[in-house]
Design a protein around this motif. Structure first.
Motif: not given
Length: 171
Positions: A100-128
């Motif tokens: 997002r830049s200047g309050d404007l969203w760019d083009q979405e990148q959409r990926d499936t499958p989504n491995p997250f499950q409601p009701g479950s625990t999760f861990k995400v690691v984001v590396k820059h």
């Protein structure tokens, strides 16, 4: 971990954060347990190329979505990572990344499958990495999202949505 009402600030030298529920959460142990739809906003942080952010929590059983945002402000996001369990544009749960830049969203990148499950625990690691963001998912897979804005230092982090945050770590 200290959880007190905002008007009862703890006497501590540790970083702290105010949540949307009016609680003041101390980050002495880097553990936040807040019993509501979460929104934690951190400003003036330093997450540089080569650094990682690790987020752990529990997804609410009736979750719609949650997000992890990295950038310089809420209107300038280098990465908007958004697992969605119910999405108008998809029949199945989806992972959405965007910038997002200047309050404007760019083009979405959409990926499936989504491995997250409601009701479950999760861990995400984001590396820059500098040129991109690598997001390690709970199933061991990773997705990559380009650093479209070329941001070298992340100074703003927001974690929001239908989750309980149990820990985060920047290193």
């Amino acid at each position: 971990m200290s959880r007190e009402r905002v008007n009862e600030r703890p006497q501590t030298a540790h970083p702290s954060f105010q949540t949307n529920g009016g609680y003041h959460c101390s980050a002495k142990t880097h553990t936040l347990r807040c019993p509501f739809v979460l929104e934690v906003e951190m400003k003036n942080v330093l997450l540089r190329a080569g650094d990682q952010l690790k987020v752990q929590g529990k997804i609410h059983a009736d979750a719609q979505r949650f997000q992890i945002d990295l950038g310089s402000s809420s209107s300038e996001l280098a990465l908007h990572f958004n697992p969605r369990f119910h999405d108008d544009n998809a029949d199945t749960p989806v992972l959405v990344c965007n910038s997002r830049s200047g309050d404007l969203w760019d083009q979405e990148q959409r990926d499936t499958p989504n491995p997250f499950q409601p009701g479950s625990t999760f861990k995400v690691v984001v590396k820059h990495t500098g040129k991109l963001f690598e997001v390690k998912l709970p199933d061991g897979q990773a997705i990559e999202f380009p650093n479209r804005q070329g941001v070298e230092v992340i100074s703003y982090i927001r974690i929001k949505g239908d989750i309980s945050l149990t820990s985060f770590k920047m290193h």
